[in-house]
Scaffold this motif. Structure first.
Motif, PDB file in Angstrom:
ATOM      1  N   ARG A  21       0.923  -1.323  -0.039  1.00 52.45           N
ATOM      2  CA  ARG A  21      -0.059  -0.090   0.111  1.00 52.45           C
ATOM      3  C   ARG A  21       0.913   1.202  -0.044  1.00 52.45           C
ATOM      4  NH1 ARG A  21      -4.251  -2.061   4.591  1.00 52.45           N
ATOM      5  NH2 ARG A  21      -5.733  -3.104   3.406  1.00 52.45           N
ATOM      6  N   GLU A  22       2.014   1.155   0.677  1.00 51.58           N
ATOM      7  CA  GLU A  22       2.820   2.321   0.611  1.00 51.58           C
ATOM      8  C   GLU A  22       3.316   2.512  -0.674  1.00 51.58           C
ATOM      9  OE1 GLU A  22       1.817   4.117   3.373  1.00 51.58           O
ATOM     10  OE2 GLU A  22       3.765   4.823   2.905  1.00 51.58           O
ATOM     11  N   ALA A  25       0.908   3.828  -2.742  1.00 51.53           N
ATOM     12  CA  ALA A  25       0.615   5.571  -2.572  1.00 51.53           C
ATOM     13  C   ALA A  25       1.676   6.669  -2.734  1.00 51.53           C
ATOM     14  CB  ALA A  25       0.251   5.482  -0.904  1.00 51.53           C
ATOM     15  N   GLN A  26       2.802   6.213  -2.530  1.00 48.18           N
ATOM     16  CA  GLN A  26       4.031   6.995  -2.768  1.00 48.18           C
ATOM     17  C   GLN A  26       4.488   6.899  -4.175  1.00 48.18           C
ATOM     18  OE1 GLN A  26       7.339   6.983   0.166  1.00 48.18           O
ATOM     19  NE2 GLN A  26       6.176   6.010   1.761  1.00 48.18           N
ATOM     20  N   LEU A 171       8.733   4.028   5.565  1.00 46.80           N
ATOM     21  CA  LEU A 171       9.316   3.841   4.050  1.00 46.80           C
ATOM     22  C   LEU A 171       9.606   5.162   3.053  1.00 46.80           C
ATOM     23  CD1 LEU A 171       7.170   0.579   3.507  1.00 46.80           C
ATOM     24  CD2 LEU A 171       9.592   0.705   4.109  1.00 46.80           C
ATOM     25  N   ASN A 172      10.644   5.344   2.828  1.00 44.82           N
ATOM     26  CA  ASN A 172      10.969   6.873   1.918  1.00 44.82           C
ATOM     27  C   ASN A 172      10.807   6.232   0.628  1.00 44.82           C
ATOM     28  OD1 ASN A 172      11.901   8.982   0.845  1.00 44.82           O
ATOM     29  ND2 ASN A 172      13.737   9.076   2.217  1.00 44.82           N
ATOM     30  N   ARG A 174      10.692   8.791  -1.849  1.00 41.90           N
ATOM     31  CA  ARG A 174      11.089  10.080  -2.453  1.00 41.90           C
ATOM     32  C   ARG A 174      12.151   9.747  -3.328  1.00 41.90           C
ATOM     33  NH1 ARG A 174       8.158  14.765  -1.586  1.00 41.90           N
ATOM     34  NH2 ARG A 174       9.621  16.014  -2.788  1.00 41.90           N
ATOM     35  N   LYS A 175      12.299  10.450  -4.439  1.00 40.06           N
ATOM     36  CA  LYS A 175      13.467  10.394  -5.328  1.00 40.06           C
ATOM     37  C   LYS A 175      13.594  11.684  -6.416  1.00 40.06           C
ATOM     38  CE  LYS A 175      10.957   7.671  -8.740  1.00 40.06           C
ATOM     39  NZ  LYS A 175      10.718   8.919  -9.319  1.00 40.06           N
TER      40      LYS A 175
ATOM     41  N   GLN B 227      -3.683   5.160   5.044  1.00 43.95           N
ATOM     42  CA  GLN B 227      -2.716   4.914   3.910  1.00 43.95           C
ATOM     43  C   GLN B 227      -3.201   5.308   2.509  1.00 43.95           C
ATOM     44  OE1 GLN B 227      -1.181   0.660   4.606  1.00 43.95           O
ATOM     45  NE2 GLN B 227       0.946   1.695   3.940  1.00 43.95           N
ATOM     46  N   ARG B 338       8.763  12.713   7.196  1.00 40.97           N
ATOM     47  CA  ARG B 338       7.718  11.665   7.083  1.00 40.97           C
ATOM     48  C   ARG B 338       7.291  11.013   8.482  1.00 40.97           C
ATOM     49  NH1 ARG B 338       5.618   8.347   3.602  1.00 40.97           N
ATOM     50  NH2 ARG B 338       6.168   9.748   1.930  1.00 40.97           N
ATOM     51  N   THR B 406      16.831  15.573  -3.329  1.00 49.63           N
ATOM     52  CA  THR B 406      17.286  14.091  -3.652  1.00 49.63           C
ATOM     53  C   THR B 406      16.512  12.948  -2.924  1.00 49.63           C
ATOM     54  OG1 THR B 406      18.741  13.859  -1.588  1.00 49.63           O
ATOM     55  CG2 THR B 406      19.620  14.950  -3.506  1.00 49.63           C
TER      56      THR B 406
END
Lengths: 301, 416
Positions: A21-22, A25-26, A171-172, A174-175, B227, B338, B406
Motif C-alpha cells: 500500500r505504501e 501511495a508513494q 518507508l521513504n 522520494r527520489k 494509507q 515523513r 534528492t
C-alpha cells in the motif's frame, strides 16, 4: 499466545500488505515483476488482499528471456486471465535484435545477465517509478543487506554502500526524476514461509514445482532440464529422473532436485528437512562469490 | 499445535567480542545454516588463507565487507525453533554504529549486547546500551561472552553485571537480563553448560524463546494512520468506500465511535476487513480496511482515533534526532518530515543541544550536528502531525527527516 498477538505468518502478511500500500501511495507508476515463480505468485495474492475489494492498481511485468520453462509461461497467462490483471511482456530476444545486448558465446548461452538490459529498457519505456519484486533476504547474502524500498539511480544501479537507513515502518519513496525503487514486500519471509502461505491460501503453482519425470543433464553438480537451450556437451549424457524445481528461473541456470514431492504438503515436509539451500541449485549464483551483488548493482531483479 | 510467533532481535557489540561467532552458533544450532552454505563458507575461508570457519562471512554479504573484513551494513538473518521464529538484525559495532543500530534495532523486541568477559564493559557497550534505551527497545540481554577465557569465573561475571548496572541506572531500560556464555564452544547458548553451575538463568536460546513480548506493542491508544482510500470500480461494490491502513496502536471494534483527525469529525466503524476476511475487532500492527457509517472527508495522511483518546495535533515538535547524512545539519535549509503516512515540509527552529553519547552530557554549545550525532531539535512543520510521544508509541512517535530534492533520508527522529 495472548489475544493481541499474531502468529508469525499473519504478521508477515500484515507487514507485506502495508509495504504494498505504501508503494502504491508513494509512487505514481508501479509494476509487479512477475516471473511465474512461487514468490511472485505469493506477491500477487498479497496485492489482491492489499487493495480488496478493488483490484491492485498496477500491472504485471514479465521479462521473457526466451529460455523460460513452457509450463511457467502457460501458468503466467492463466494467472493474468484469472486475476484480471494487465500483463506486460518484454522480450530479451527483441533487446538482442535491436543490438542493445549480445548473446553470450559458447554452447548453451545464458541470458540471465541480458535480461537486466530488457528490464531497465522496460522501466524507461513505461516510466516506472517502482517495481515490486518477490526477492527475500534469506535467499542470498547480498539480498540480506537490502532495504525494503531499495533505491536505484538514473542508470538503474544499486549502490549497497549508500543505502538509505530504514528505521521503524517508515518507508521513504522520494527520489529524483529518472530514478526508481525496487520494493520488496517479502523481505522478511523465508522459503518455508512462502510455502506455508501457498498452503494456507491454497494457491496454484506451476506444475514443475512438483515431482515429475524429466530428461536431465548432470552439469557442475546440477541437474539441468534437457531442452533446446540445454543440450548435452561432450562427455555428458541425458538421463531420465524424477525431479522437481525448487526455484524457477531460466532453463539454462535452474537446477532440478531429485524429489517425490507430489503436493504442497510434501514440499513443506521436504524443505523442512532439507540440508541444502534454495539457491544452491542456481548456476547464476555460482559464477562467483559476489555474483548476486554484482548483478544487483547493475540493475538485476 | 499452536502457531509460532515472531521475535525480532538486534545484536550489537564491539570488535572481536564474538558477535559473528554467536550468530553463527545460533544459526548452526537451529539448523539454519545448510550443507551447501557451510561448504561455501569453508571454501571461501580457505581461499582467504584463513583456517576453520569464518562465521563472519555468513553475515558480511557485501564485496567491500568481505574485502575489508568489516561489517558495513545491517544484515538480516532468519532462524526458527519449534516455539518461535526469529529475525536477527545484525548491526555493525564500530563504523556508523548509531546509524546502523537505529536502522536495525528500531523495531526490535530485544537488544542483545555482547561483551568480552576479559574486557568487561567498554565504551562501545555503554553507547549500545544508550541507543537501546533511546530507541526504547523493551528488553535487553547483556551476553558476557568468552567465559571460558576467564575460567568460568562467577566473580568476574558479577563484576561485569555490577559495572553495567552502575551505568544503566541513568538510562531507561525496563528489562535487563545478564547471560554468561561461550559462543565459540556453545556453552549456555542453545544448551546449558556444565561449566556454569553457579548460573541458574537458563541458556540464551531458552531466554529468547520464552521472553514475554505481548506487552511490547501499544494496545491502549487506538490509532489508525490512513494509507489510502479504497473505492472499487463496478456495480458489485458501488457504495464501498474503505480506509486502508496499518493499526499503529490500540484496538478498533465494529460499532466503535471514531474521530478523524485533523478534521475532528466523528463517525462509527461499520466494517473491518483484514487479509483473511471480515473481522469484529483489529489491533496494533494489523493491516486493515475500515468503513464508516458516514461519508467523512478522510484521506491519506489523516488518522482515526477515539474521541476520548486522541493524539497530539501539532505543528511544533520537540524531538531527539539521530543524524545519518554525511553532510552536517544546516538549519537554514528546508526539510521534509515523513511521519506515519504523512509527509510535510519542516524547518529547524532550534538546535537545543547535542547529546554526548559517551558521557551522557548535553552540549548546548555544539556548533554543528554531524553524521551519527544525536541531538535535540525544535522543528516546525507545515501541516500538523497526529502524533504521540515516542515513549508512549513507537509508531506514532517516530519520523524521518528527508532532503526534499534528492529524497535522501537525513535523520531519524523520536518525539519527546
Amino acid at each position: 499466545m495472548s489475544r493481541f498477538q499474531l502468529p508469525h505468518l499473519s504478521l508477515l502478511e500484515h507487514e507485506a500488505i502495508h509495504i504494498l500500500r505504501e508503494a502504491a501511495a508513494q509512487c505514481e507508476r508501479v509494476a509487479l515483476l512477475f516471473s511465474g515463480g512461487k514468490d511472485s505468485i505469493v506477491l500477487v495474492r498479497l496485492a489482491q488482499k492489499a487493495f480488496h475489494p478493488a483490484r491492485p492498481p498496477f500491472p504485471l511485468l514479465h521479462v521473457d528471456t526466451g529460455h523460460n520453462f513452457p509450463e511457467t509461461l502457460a501458468f503466467r497467462d492463466r494467472l493474468a486471465a484469472t486475476t484480471g490483471l494487465r500483463l506486460i511482456v518484454r522480450q530479451v530476444a527483441e533487446t538482442i535484435a535491436a543490438g542493445r545486448a549480445h548473446e553470450e558465446k559458447g554452447p548453451n548461452p545464458s541470458r540471465n545477465a541480458l535480461q537486466t538490459v530488457t528490464l531497465l529498457d522496460a522501466i524507461n519505456e513505461l516510466r516506472l517509478d517502482a517495481c515490486l519484486g518477490g526477492a527475500r533476504r534469506d535467499e542470498e547474502k547480498a539480498r540480506a543487506k537490502e532495504r525494503i524500498f531499495s533505491h536505484r539511480d538514473e542508470f538503474g544501479h544499486w549502490d549497497p554502500r549508500r543505502q538509505r537507513p530504514e528505521p521503524w515502518q517508515l518507508l521513504n519513496g522520494r527520489k529524483a526524476p529518472g530514478e526508481h525503487f525496487r520494493v520488496f514486500p517479502l523481505s522478511n519471509w523465508t522459503e518455508l514461509d512462502v510455502w506455508h502461505y501457498i498452503a494456507r491460501e491454497r494457491l496454484e503453482v506451476p506444475a514443475i514445482y512438483f515431482a515429475h519425470s524429466r530428461e536431465v543433464i548432470a552439469r557442475r553438480g546440477m541437474l539441468l532440464a534437457c531442452s533446446p537451450h540445454v543440450t548435452p556437451l561432450d562427455g555428458e549424457t541425458v538421463s531420465t529422473r524424477t525431479v522437481r524445481c525448487r526455484t524457477i528461473g531460466d532453463m539454462t541456470c535452474t537446477g532440478c532436485v531429485e524429489s517425490h514431492a507430489a503436493s504442497i504438503d510434501d514440499i513443506v515436509r521436504e524443505i523442512t528437512a532439507a540440508r541444502t539451500s534454495e539457491r544452491g541449485g542456481r548456476a547464476d549464483d555460482q559464477r562467483s562469490d559476489t555474483a548476486m551483488e554484482d548483478r544487483k548493482a547493475a540493475g538485476y531483479f | 499445535m499452536q502457531s509460532p510467533d515472531l521475535l525480532r532481535l538486534a545484536t550489537a557489540g564491539s570488535v572481536d567480542d564474538g558477535k559473528s561467532t554467536l550468530i553463527g552458533r545460533l544459526l548452526h544450532d537451529s539448523r539454519a545454516i545448510l550443507d551447501d552454505q557451510l561448504a561455501t563458507l569453508e571454501r571461501v575461508t580457505r581461499q582467504r588463507g584463513e583456517e576453520g570457519l569464518n562465521l563472519a562471512l555468513l553475515t558480511d554479504g557485501l564485496r567491500a565487507e568481505r574485502e575489508q573484513g568489516i561489517t558495513i551494513d545491517v544484515a538480516h538473518r532468519y532462524f526458527a525453533t519449534p516455539r518461535r521464529r526469529f529475525i536477527i538484525a545484525d548491526t555493525p559495532g564500530h563504523a556508523q554504529y548509531t546509524r546502523n543500530m537505529v536502522t536495525g534495532a528500531s523495531t526490535a523486541n530485544v537488544a542483545l549486547i555482547l561483551v568480552d568477559a576479559r574486557q568487561g564493559v567498554v565504551e562501545q557497550t555503554r553507547r549500545h546500551a544508550f541507543i537501546a534505551s533511546l530507541l526504547r527497545i523493551p528488553h535487553l540481554f547483556l551476553c558476557v561472552n568468552k567465559m571460558d577465557l576467564v575460567g568460568w569465573s562467577e566473580a568476574r561475571f558479577t563484576e561485569i553485571v555490577g559495572d553495567f548496572t552502575a551505568f544503566t541506572t541513568r538510562l531507561e531500560l525496563p528489562d535487563v537480563k545478564f547471560i554468561p556464555i561461550s559462543a565459540l564452544h556453545g556453552d549456555n547458548v542453545a544448551t546449558a553448560s556444565a561449566h556454569l553451575p553457579w548460573y541458574g538463568g537458563g541458556p540464551l536460546l531458552y531466554n529468547l524463546e520464552t521472553l514475554y513480548i505481548a506487552s511490547d506493542t501499544n494496545h491502549v491508544d487506538p490509532r489508525l494512520p490512513i494509507q489510502g482510500v479504497i473505492r472499487p470500480n463496478g456495480d458489485a461494490h458501488h457504495d464501498f468506500r474503505g480506509l486502508s491502513g496499518r493499526i499503529a496502536g490500540g484496538v478498533f471494534r465494529i460499532g466503535d465511535e471514531v474521530v478523524a483527525l485533523p478534521s475532528g469529525l466523528t463517525s462509527r466503524i461499520t466494517r473491518i476487513l483484514g487479509p483473511e476476511g471480515e473481522l469484529t475487532e483489529a489491533f496494533s500492527t494489523m493491516s486493515v480496511v475500515v468503513t464508516l457509517a458516514d461519508d467523512l472527508d478522510v484521506s491519506r495522511g489523516d488518522l482515526l482515533a477515539k474521541p476520548g483518546n486522541r493524539p497530539l495535533v501539532t505543528q511544533d515538535l520537540e524531538a531527539m534526532v539521530c543524524w545519518f547524512a554525511d553532510e552536517p545539519l544546516d538549519p537554514s535549509r528546508p526539510l521534509l518530515v515523513r511521519h506515519t503516512t504523512r509527509e510535510t515540509k519542516a524547518v529547524v527552529k532550534a538546535v537545543r543541544y547535542r547529546f554526548d553519547i559517551n558521557t551522557l552530557h548535553r552540549d548546548p554549545g555544539a556548533p554543528t550536528i554531524r553524521c551519527n550525532d544525536i541531538a535535540r531539535l525544535q522543528l516546525r512543520v507545515a501541516q500538523p502531525l497526529l502524533a504521540d510521544p515516542y515513549h508512549r508509541n513507537r509508531a506514532t512517535g517516530s519520523f524521518l527527516l528527508i532532503e526534499p530534492f534528492t529524497g535522501a533520508t537525513l535523520a531519524a527522529g523520536m518525539l519527546v
